[in-house]
Design an enzyme around this catalytic site. Structure first.
Site, PDB file in Angstrom:
ATOM      1  N   TYR A  53      -9.204 -23.903   7.353  1.00 33.81           N
ATOM      2  CA  TYR A  53      -9.161 -25.158   8.101  1.00 33.81           C
ATOM      3  C   TYR A  53     -10.572 -25.744   8.174  1.00 33.81           C
ATOM      4  O   TYR A  53     -11.498 -25.114   8.699  1.00 33.81           O
ATOM      5  CB  TYR A  53      -8.634 -24.934   9.517  1.00 33.81           C
ATOM      6  CG  TYR A  53      -7.159 -24.587   9.607  1.00 33.81           C
ATOM      7  CD1 TYR A  53      -6.344 -24.575   8.479  1.00 33.81           C
ATOM      8  CD2 TYR A  53      -6.574 -24.260  10.826  1.00 33.81           C
ATOM      9  CE1 TYR A  53      -5.004 -24.254   8.562  1.00 33.81           C
ATOM     10  CE2 TYR A  53      -5.225 -23.943  10.925  1.00 33.81           C
ATOM     11  CZ  TYR A  53      -4.448 -23.939   9.790  1.00 33.81           C
ATOM     12  OH  TYR A  53      -3.110 -23.622   9.877  1.00 33.81           O
ATOM     13  N   SER A 207       3.979 -27.350  12.880  1.00 35.84           N
ATOM     14  CA  SER A 207       4.518 -28.712  12.779  1.00 35.84           C
ATOM     15  C   SER A 207       5.829 -28.871  13.547  1.00 35.84           C
ATOM     16  O   SER A 207       6.820 -29.370  12.997  1.00 35.84           O
ATOM     17  CB  SER A 207       4.721 -29.095  11.306  1.00 35.84           C
ATOM     18  OG  SER A 207       3.512 -29.123  10.604  1.00 35.84           O
ATOM     19  N   PRO A 208       5.881 -28.453  14.817  1.00 30.60           N
ATOM     20  CA  PRO A 208       7.135 -28.531  15.575  1.00 30.60           C
ATOM     21  C   PRO A 208       7.583 -29.954  15.872  1.00 30.60           C
ATOM     22  O   PRO A 208       8.732 -30.168  16.261  1.00 30.60           O
ATOM     23  CB  PRO A 208       6.797 -27.779  16.866  1.00 30.60           C
ATOM     24  CG  PRO A 208       5.323 -27.973  17.034  1.00 30.60           C
ATOM     25  CD  PRO A 208       4.768 -27.931  15.637  1.00 30.60           C
TER      26      PRO A 208
END
Length: 328
Positions: A53, A207-208
């Site tokens: 990241y 990514s809910p």
């Protein structure tokens, strides 16, 4: 915030996690500090990152915040290793690479251990037992307290977990698996989620909010200028969920939100948070205001009839062999 056990382990985490995908790239230190403080003050504990990241900047930034803003003991730090910037080999699950990557993560984070360490993805070029041995070494050396995997399909997860359970006492049980899961992406329900439930592995949905689409921000004709969908490097990430199928689901979420006098974000997040097998969705907010809106879901439980309606409108097609063949 309510705390949940991660799978069949003693590790407890907040039932909403904080993601750091954009830290060090789109999120600077000032905004990251606001996010961390907001999350911590709300009782959040699980903070998820990865060595790739921001090319390592997310971990470095998180480490800086651990120095003076939030006590290390109050957080459950999760990171991942295995993704590599090589077009010919996207994932490296070799023992050497994984352990070297873990040491580099610890240096950036400024800590002697992470609470949860994931293999970022399955590497077909490395024997699975070699990859899993890296997890064993990480836990036995104290550099990781618990271990898991990420982006493993059903058979890969079942094979990995069974291998670890085959020699209990010498191999590290898989605690969790991180997978994309939302009303717009229910693919894990085919095989991954049943395997995780059976094996006692906690699911950490990434990514809910359907990559932000379930908030309803993309319902208009044009993309919001400050959204990820309008971002040059994140637009391809959002684009798959801007089709007609997704639009129907977003409309249903918005209708449910209107009926409950809450936001679409709250409805979508509450739905995935309370699915069987889910431990903690990972939310990647851009601002502290967005994070506060997400954390407000703590007081919301969706009525059964709303859940059934959302289940129906977003139901994936599951046929043979997922359903009993005799009913087909």
């Amino acid at each position: 915030m309510e705390q949940r056990h991660l799978g069949r382990t003693g590790l407890r985490v907040s039932r909403i996690g904080l993601g750091t995908l954009t830290w060090g790239r789109d999120t600077d230190e000032h905004d990251a500090a606001d996010l961390m403080k907001t999350f911590w003050e709300a009782g959040g504990t699980l903070v998820d990152t990865a060595d790739v990241y921001g090319d390592g900047e997310a971990e470095y930034l998180l480490g800086r915040l651990l120095e003076g803003l939030v006590p290390r003991r109050d957080l459950v730090i999760s990171t991942k290793a295995g993704s590599v910037p090589d077009p010919d080999r996207r994932f490296d699950g070799s023992r050497g690479h994984l352990l070297t990557a873990l040491d580099a993560s610890l240096a950036r984070l400024g800590t002697d251990h992470v609470d949860l360490w994931h293999v970022h993805a399955y590497d077909p070029g490395t024997p699975l037992e070699e990859t899993l041995h890296a997890l064993d070494l990480a836990v036995s050396s104290g550099r990781a307290r618990y271990a898991g995997v990420s982006n493993f399909c059903g058979w890969q997860l079942a094979k990995a977990a069974t291998w670890q359970l085959a020699a209990q006492g010498t191999r590290t049980r898989l605690a969790g698996t991180q997978m994309e899961y939302s009303l717009l992406q229910r693919g894990v329900e085919r095989e991954v989620l049943p395997a995780a439930l059976d094996l006692g592995i906690g699911l950490l949905p990434s990514s809910p909010l359907g990559r932000g689409v379930l908030t309803g921000k993309y319902r208009g004709e044009s993309l919001p200028p400050d959204s990820r969908g309008a971002s040059e490097h994140l637009a391809p990430f959002v684009a798959p969920y801007l089709d007609d199928t997704a639009s129907r689901i977003v409309d249903a979420v918005s209708t449910a939100a209107d009926g409950l006098a809450v936001s679409p974000l709250q409805v979508a997040l509450a739905w995935v948070r309370d699915r069987p097998g889910v431990t903690a969705p990972i939310v990647g907010a851009r601002t502290a205001q967005q994070l506060t809106a997400a954390l407000s879901v703590e007081a919301l439980s969706l009525p059964d009839e709303i859940c059934r309606a959302l289940d129906d409108v977003s139901a994936p097609v599951h046929r043979y062999p997922d359903h009993d063949w005799s009913t087909l």
